[in-house]
Every structure is written in structure tokens, then in C-alpha cells.
Scaffold this active site. Structure first.
Site, mmCIF file in Angstrom:
data_model
loop_
_atom_site.group_PDB
_atom_site.id
_atom_site.type_symbol
_atom_site.label_atom_id
_atom_site.label_comp_id
_atom_site.label_asym_id
_atom_site.label_seq_id
_atom_site.Cartn_x
_atom_site.Cartn_y
_atom_site.Cartn_z
ATOM 1 N N HIS A 57 0.823 -1.209 0.000
ATOM 2 C CA HIS A 57 0.000 0.000 0.000
ATOM 3 C C HIS A 57 0.856 1.258 0.000
ATOM 4 O O HIS A 57 0.506 2.251 -0.650
ATOM 5 C CB HIS A 57 -0.919 -0.014 1.224
ATOM 6 N N TYR A 60 4.466 0.519 -3.067
ATOM 7 C CA TYR A 60 4.223 0.227 -4.480
ATOM 8 C C TYR A 60 5.320 -0.689 -5.041
ATOM 9 O O TYR A 60 5.702 -0.601 -6.200
ATOM 10 C CB TYR A 60 4.143 1.522 -5.300
ATOM 11 N N HIS A 104 -10.478 2.449 -0.852
ATOM 12 C CA HIS A 104 -10.674 2.023 0.536
ATOM 13 C C HIS A 104 -11.448 0.710 0.511
ATOM 14 O O HIS A 104 -12.499 0.569 1.122
ATOM 15 C CB HIS A 104 -11.394 3.100 1.350
ATOM 16 N N HIS A 106 -10.470 -2.757 1.275
ATOM 17 C CA HIS A 106 -10.438 -3.719 2.375
ATOM 18 C C HIS A 106 -11.186 -3.204 3.614
ATOM 19 O O HIS A 106 -11.969 -3.951 4.218
ATOM 20 C CB HIS A 106 -8.994 -4.079 2.726
ATOM 21 N N ARG A 125 -8.345 15.121 2.336
ATOM 22 C CA ARG A 125 -7.111 15.655 2.935
ATOM 23 C C ARG A 125 -5.956 15.634 1.936
ATOM 24 O O ARG A 125 -5.114 16.531 1.938
ATOM 25 C CB ARG A 125 -6.750 14.888 4.209
ATOM 26 N N ASN A 544 -3.497 5.565 -7.540
ATOM 27 C CA ASN A 544 -3.418 4.582 -6.475
ATOM 28 C C ASN A 544 -3.428 3.188 -7.090
ATOM 29 O O ASN A 544 -4.115 2.940 -8.083
ATOM 30 C CB ASN A 544 -4.630 4.754 -5.556
#
Length: 750
Positions: A57, A60, A104, A106, A125, A544
Site C-alpha cells: 500500500h 508500491y 478504501h 479492504h 485531505r 493509487n
């Protein structure tokens, strides 16, 4: 806060062995590498730091080599992909757009409400830590079959989580998509995108520059929620995942709203040098990444960190993913000025350390040095591992099946109604009605009425168009073609609003990268995105990667999602654009081709052995872009709609539903050898429907000729009824009722 001299937790810490490292998701080789970097055994806190920063996460490590092949710079980009918290592109007038998408998945699988809510909070954020005020939220959601009890449970929690957080925070959720497939039953995909606007002179970097500058922790207090969330997101789901609910963060949108306003006010002081969101891996990732970017060190005393639970260890404070927190670097001597701003908003703002010249991340707690690591050893692409996995060249065996082998429907009208009832196509209005789509009063195109959302930029004539797209069925059939088509779909949606596409952000959702088949799907998808972005002249500004989307050994189908932004340089034409009315001509733009792939209709028939989806020529798409943008801005077009899921038939139905007008359509303009069902239900990826007032017909035809774009006149708008070449005749009221109610009924059925 406990005394700095309290060392009660130290004796309880386990000796760090290779066996313990394995329980943290590290391999034996990675453990040896850590020992070599440190020249000693790591402390327990250091083990935690390495485990999260070297997790998939954060590091990478299995994707970075491939991600670097994407076009990461383009016209107007102000930062390379991954260099800052989000992508940033100049939009003129001293302004820039900041945007990013994150997953998001999991957390939402085990705690759907908080998983989705904190996904919204985290991506907001990422955008406002760069100094941008968020103006829009988008989401791309994937669930199992809608008649499943688990899907209903996850669906309800996720939608409420997104709605409650976004509505309370005060940013409109303006666009998105929802797809259903059995592979998502246990492992849903929750991808959230945020978009913001910033002045060039208020852009805040994430590099901790300035030796001697203060390191300040601002926002909420630190608790035990979310510990090891990054490593949790770097492993597949299984029967033990339910026990990992503590790895799911808990969000407070009202605290986030205060944090946003306080931070933007603090920027105006001129004393904030750098900032980063405390997201995955919390304090650990924020401090190490900020130091690594600037080639400096950071020294911190955790005794100064505001905590909300007693007895927290250094390990827990460092790895906590408590929400609504940021780390700032503040000009030395100006700490009180910044603290005063946050104090006015009733938020913590505490100096916890300093920037140092020596490139070490040193963390002290209770009189002990808990962490002493070079920041570069933790940074993605630097000291963190980078792996090149085996790729199996996929030879797609092309099918020779044709539309002639697919039987025509006995009743075209019933077939269209069945398509409008499919979960992937049916209206999601009952979902977005739960979102506040109009807060901040910038939403120009009502949600559900356009192919992309359009938001005005206050104080200017400009507007932004935003969308998020991806058809995983196409990717599953052919990863390279399918991923390219995700970019193409987003491109067409942005164009349909009259905006010039600027760039993309991506969220790449796949299974276990150690599985050669999965990794090969990932590699091919990267190639497809690169193909499309290069062909269309678009930069990839960041994004991501979400691996390990598996449950009990079964991977999701490969699911890359593309977020795109576009710019309307002067939106005055929108205010004077003609409205669709009966008698308007209907045109199809672009070279028509029959896409017999795993499309919505043939998929519903259960047909197998179909050809791969076809990627249109990028030169033709660029010419179509010029035609559509010139036509819209010239007032020649009352509406534009791309042809995608469900093909021409569904596109016509959606126009009828959105305009409250029917249409009389003839298929005679299409090439003569095409079967009617291939024209109506194929899903070509390069065509638009244009509604043109009769006085503008000759002008649009001349414009199409000048841009060398084929243009087919297929009919006119009429009241109340959609009819096509004697094949179907349906009242608009029935189309609307079917389209708007089908999915809601299916999900509500018990």
C-alpha cells in the site's frame, strides 16, 4: 499524557525475530535487508515502521516499475506523478486544479460505513494538504450481485458512509458509477476521487524543507484506530479479516471541516512550509516521506503527541491511522502564529519535532530512542524494495464470431426495457439523491443529466468537468484494450460537456500481484492506459494501486478506474445554449463500427467466446473532440451524449428520459449490411449523439466535413414516444419508470 520517564512498556516488547517479521507481512529477505540497513536488530517500533512503509500500500513495490512507464508530464502539469499528495494542473488565471483518486476496499469489506466514510475523508485531505479547497467528490463502486444479502449489507453501509461524510464535510458528491459482478461479492471496490482549486501562490509542497523548522502535528488526537491499516490493505481478505476491524479508521467529518478551514487560514500566514495528510501508516509515512522528499532528517518526541487513550506505546502512536490529522513543517520562530490559528478552530497544533540536517528519522518516547532510520530507506522507489515480477505474455485468441451468429431478439422493445433494468445500466438516482450534490452552489449540470459533472469556478468564467469511469468486463476480456477504453470513455464523457480534457488520475484494482496471471493483467492494463494517454495527449498525474483484492483465494476481475478532469475556459456559451425540443435533428458522429465484445446485451444473454473489445483510432477521437467542442461552443448543439453501455438503444432511451421527449429514428443511414440488433446493441467507443436544432443542420454538417468526422442523420425528436425503424415503439413514461425503479427495487427486495 504519560510521563516521559515511564518505561513500563519497554520490558513488554518482544525481541524482533524473522518469525515476528513474517507476522508483519515482511519476507525473510526483507527482514535481512532491514538488519543490514540498520546494522543491528530493529526495535519493535522500527519493525512496525518498516512493515507499513514496505507494505504494498505504501511502497508500491510490485507496481512502481510499471507505473513509471506512464506519461507523467503533460501540458500544464505542475508536478510529476507521485511527487506530491495529489496531481496538479494549471488552468490559467493563476489557478490550478488538484485531484486524486484513492481506494478504501479492504476497510469497506469489513466495516462498510466507516470504510467508505474515511475513504472520503482521506482523499479530501490529500487535496487540501496541497492548499486547495475541495469542490467535488466522485466515487466508483463495485459490488457483488444485487440480489445477495451481503451486497445489500455492503451497499447500504457504503452509500451511507459516503453520504454522511461528504454531506457533513460540505463538499458535493457530483458524479460516479456503480457496477455489479460476482467477483466483488466478498471484496467490494470503493474508489473515491476528490477535486480542488488552488491559487499558484498558495500551493503547499509535501517536502520538509528548512533545517531547524518546526514539525507540528495538527488536528485530532491520536488513538488506536486504524493501526496496521496499510498492511491490512496489502493482504487478501479471508475468514480472519473480520477480526481486523481495529484496522478500520473512524472518521469525524465535522472535525475534518474544522481542519480544512484552519489549515487554509494557516497557509495565509505564509509560515507553513510543507504539509502532508496522515493517512495510510499515519505518523510513520508522513514524517518519513516528507523527510525523504527534501533529503533531510526529522527528529520527533512522541511524548508531545496528543493522545486520546492511555498507555499507548510508540509502536501504536507511530502506526495509528486516526483520522483528521496532518503533519506540518512551519517556519522556525513562527510556531505560535500557526498554533493560534488552529486554536481558534479548537484543534490541536503541537510542535513535536524539528527538521534536521542529518538524514535520519529519529523518534524518541519515554526517554528512549524508539526509531533511528534513514528516511530514504523507507521511501518508495528508493530504499523500499522494488520488485520486477514475472509477466506472461497474454496471447488473446481472437474469436471469429460475428453479429450474424447472435440471434436477433424476438421483441426489440422488451429487449430495450430489459437492458434499462440491468443493474449496471439502470439509474442510480436513488443513490445520488442521498448525496448533497449542490452544496457550495457550483454544480452547473445537475447530477444524472450529463455524461460528466460540471462545476463553475467562482470569480471566473471557467468551469471544470469531472468524471470517473471504467468497464471491468472489457478489461477482463482484454486487459490492454479494456484499460485503454476506460481512458477513452472518460475522455468522451468530458468532451460531451464541452470541456477540454486536461489529465487523468487512476485507481488500479487487482488481485494478488504474486499471481503471474494477475500481474500480467496489471502489466497489460498499464500498457493500455499508456497507449490511450499518449494517443490522446493526456498526462497521468498520479493515483493509487490496490492489490490483493481477493477473498479466500479468488481474485476480483481486473478493475482499473480512470478519473479525468477537463476545463471549460469560458462557460458563457452554456448560458445561451439551446434546449432540446421536438423537431431537433439527431446525428451520430464518428466512424461507426460494430463492437461484438462482452457488452451489456450479449453478456445478459450468456454468450461466450466473443471477440475482444475494439479500441478506436485516437486520431479519429481527437477530430471528434474538435467537432463536439466547436459545435457546443458555437451554439449548434442542444445536447451531446456519448454511446457506451447498452449501445445506441440505451443512449436514445437516456436522451428521451433526460429531455422528456421521444424520438423517431431510422437505421437506414447506417451501412447497409449491418443487422439491426448489431446497430442498436453494439457498444462502439468513439461515437456521440448530437441533438441539433433544424436551423443549425447545415452548419453542423459543414463543421463535421471540415473536421473530417463522419456524420449520420438518424432521426428527429418528437413528443412522448421512442420509435426505431418499426422495430420498437415505447412511451417515454415507460422507459423512465423502468430505468429509474429497477435497481432500487432489486436491492430493496428481501
Amino acid at each position: 499524557m504519560e510521563s516521559p520517564n515511564d518505561t513500563s512498556s519497554i520490558a513488554d516488547e518482544p525481541v524482533v525475530t524473522v518469525e515476528l517479521a513474517r507476522t508483519h507481512g515482511l519476507t525473510d529477505n526483507e527482514y535481512d535487508r532491514i538488519v543490514n540497513i540498520l546494522g543491528r536488530l530493529p526495535t519493535y517500533a522500527e519493525l512496525g515502521v518498516f512493515s507499513v512503509m514496505w507494505s504494498e500500500h505504501c511502497s508500491y513495490k510490485n507496481s512502481l516499475v510499471l507505473l513509471r512507464t506512464l506519461p507523467r508530464r503533460g501540458k500544464g502539469t505542475l508536478a510529476d506523478a507521485g511527487a506530491e499528495n495529489a496531481g496538479i494542473i494549471d488552468i490559467g488565471g493563476g489557478l490550478a486544479v488538484v485531484f486524486k483518486v484513492e481506494s478504501h476496499n479492504h476497510p469497506s469489506a469489513v466495516e462498510p460505513y466507516q470504510g467508505a466514510a474515511t475513504g472520503v475523508g482521506g482523499i479530501m485531505r490529500d487535496v487540501f494538504t496541497m492548499g486547495a479547497r475541495p469542490i467535488a467528490c466522485l466515487d466508483s463502486l463495485r459490488f457483488g450481485p444485487p440480489d445477495s444479502d451481503r451486497t445489500r449489507y455492503l451497499f447500504d453501509g457504503v452509500i451511507r458512509g459516503i453520504a454522511d461524510y461528504g454531506n457533513s464535510f460540505g463538499v458535493p458528491t457530483v458524479a460516479g458509477e456503480i457496477y455489479f459482478h460476482p467477483s466483488y461479492t466478498e471484496n467490494p471496490l470503493i474508489n473515491v476521487m476528490a477535486v480542488g482549486i488552488v491559487r499558484h501562490d498558495r500551493v503547499i509542497s509535501a517536502a520538509a524543507k528548512g533545517v531547524g523548522n518546526a514539525v507540528m502535528l495538527v488536528g485530532s488526537s491520536t488513538g488506536r484506530d486504524g493501526i496496521h491499516g496499510a498492511t491490512f490493505a496489502s493482504a487478501e481478505l479471508n475468514e480472519e479479516s473480520e477480526k481486523k476491524r481495529p484496522s478500520v479508521q473512524v472518521g469525524d467529518p465535522f472535525a475534518e471541516k474544522l481542519l480544512l478551514e484552519a489549515f487554509l487560514e494557516a497557509i495565509k500566514t505564509g509560515f507553513v512550509v510543507a504539509a502532508q495528510d496522515m493517512g495510510a501508516a499515519g505518523f510513520t509515512s508522513t514524517s518519513s516521506e516528507m523527510a525523504a522528499r527534501a533529503k533531510v532528517g526529522i527528529e520527533v518526541n512522541l511524548d508531545l503527541v496528543p493522545v486520546r487513550e492511555q498507555g499507548m506505546s510508540a509502536y501504536e502512536i507511530l502506526l495509528s491511522e486516526s483520522q483528521e490529522r496532518m503533519l506540518l513543517v512551519v517556519e522556525a520562530g513562527r510556531e505560535q502564529d500557526v498554533e493560534n490559528v488552529f486554536g481558534k478552530w479548537d484543534l490541536n497544533a503541537v510542535v513535536v519535532g524539528r527538521v534536521t540536517a542529518e538524514q535520519r528519522l529519529r523518534i524518541h518516547y519515554r526517554g528512549r530512542t524508539e526509531v533511528d532510520i534513514p528516511p530514504s530507506a523507507l521511501a518508495a522507489g528508493e530504499g523500499a524494495p522494488v520488485y520486477v515480477r514475472e509477466i506472461t505474455e497474454r496471447k488473446v485468441k481472437e474469436s471469429t464470431r460475428s453479429w450474424d451468429e447472435i440471434p436477433e431478439p424476438a421483441d426489440y422493445g422488451k429487449t430495450l426495457l430489459a437492458l434499462l433494468s440491468l443493474p449496471d445500466i439502470a439509474s442510480k438516482r436513488f443513490v445520488y439523491e442521498q448525496y448533497d450534490t449542490m452544496v457550495r452552489t457550483d454544480t452547473v449540470v445537475q447530477t444524472g443529466k450529463g455524461d460528466a459533472a460540471v462545476l463553475r469556478i467562482k470569480g471566473t468564467k471557467k468551469a471544470l468537468a469531472v468524471t470517473i469511469d471504467g468497464n471491468a468486463r472489457y478489461v477482463n476480456a482484454n486487459p490492454r484494450a479494456g484499460a485503454a477504453l476506460a481512458v477513452v470513455e472518460a475522455f468522451r464523457n468530458i468532451i460531451s460537456t464541452g470541456a477540454e480534457p486536461l489529465g487523468i488520475t487512476d485507481c488500479l484494482n487487482f488481485g494478488n500481484p504474486l499471481d503471474t496471471e494477475v500481474y500480467s493483467q496489471f502489466a497489460e492494463s498499464i500498457r493500455g492506459i499508456a497507449d490511450a494517454c499518449t494517443g490522446l495527449g493526456l498526462p497521468v498525474t498520479g493515483g493509487n494501486v490496490s492489490f490483493y483484492n481477493e477473498s479466500n483465494g479468488e481474485a476480483i476481475i481486473p478493475s482499473p478506474v480512470i478519473g479525468m478532469v477537463g476545463l471549460v475556459d469560458d462557460m458563457s456559451w452554456i448560458e445561451t445554449a439551446p434546449l432540446p425540443s421536438a423537431g431537433d435533428d439527431i446525428f451520430v458522429t464518428g466512424s461507426w463500427y460494430n463492437n461484438l465484445c462482452d457488452n451489456s446485451w450479449v453478456n445478459s444473454l450468456g454468450e461466450k467466446g466473443l471477440p475482444s473489445p475494439v479500441v478506436p483510432g485516437f486520431d479519429g477521437l481527437l477530430r471528434s473532440k474538435n467537432l463536439v467542442l466547436r459545435a457546443l461552443k458555437g451554439g449548434l448543439v442542444a445536447a451531446c451524449h456519448d454511446i457506451s453501455d447498452g449501445g445506441l438503444a440505451v443512449a436514445l432511451a437516456e436522451i428521451a428520459i433526460n429531455t422528456d421527449l421521444g424520438a423517431s429514428v431510422s437505421l437506414r443511414a447506417f451501412p447497409g449490411r449491418l443487422k439491426p440488433h448489431s446497430i442498436l446493441f453494439s457498444e462502439p467507443q468513439a461515437n456521440f449523439l448530437l441533438l441539433v436544432p433544424p436551423p443549425a443542420r447545415s452548419s453542423i454538417e459543414a463543421l463535421a466535413s471540415s473536421e473530417r468526422v463522419p456524420l449520420l442523420h438518424i432521426g428527429t425528436l418528437q413528443p412522448e414516444v421512442l420509435e426505431v425503424s418499426g422495430l420498437l415503439r415505447l412511451p417515454v413514461s415507460l422507459l423512465r419508470r423502468t430505468y429509474l425503479s429497477s435497481l432500487e427495487k432489486l436491492l430493496a427486495h428481501r
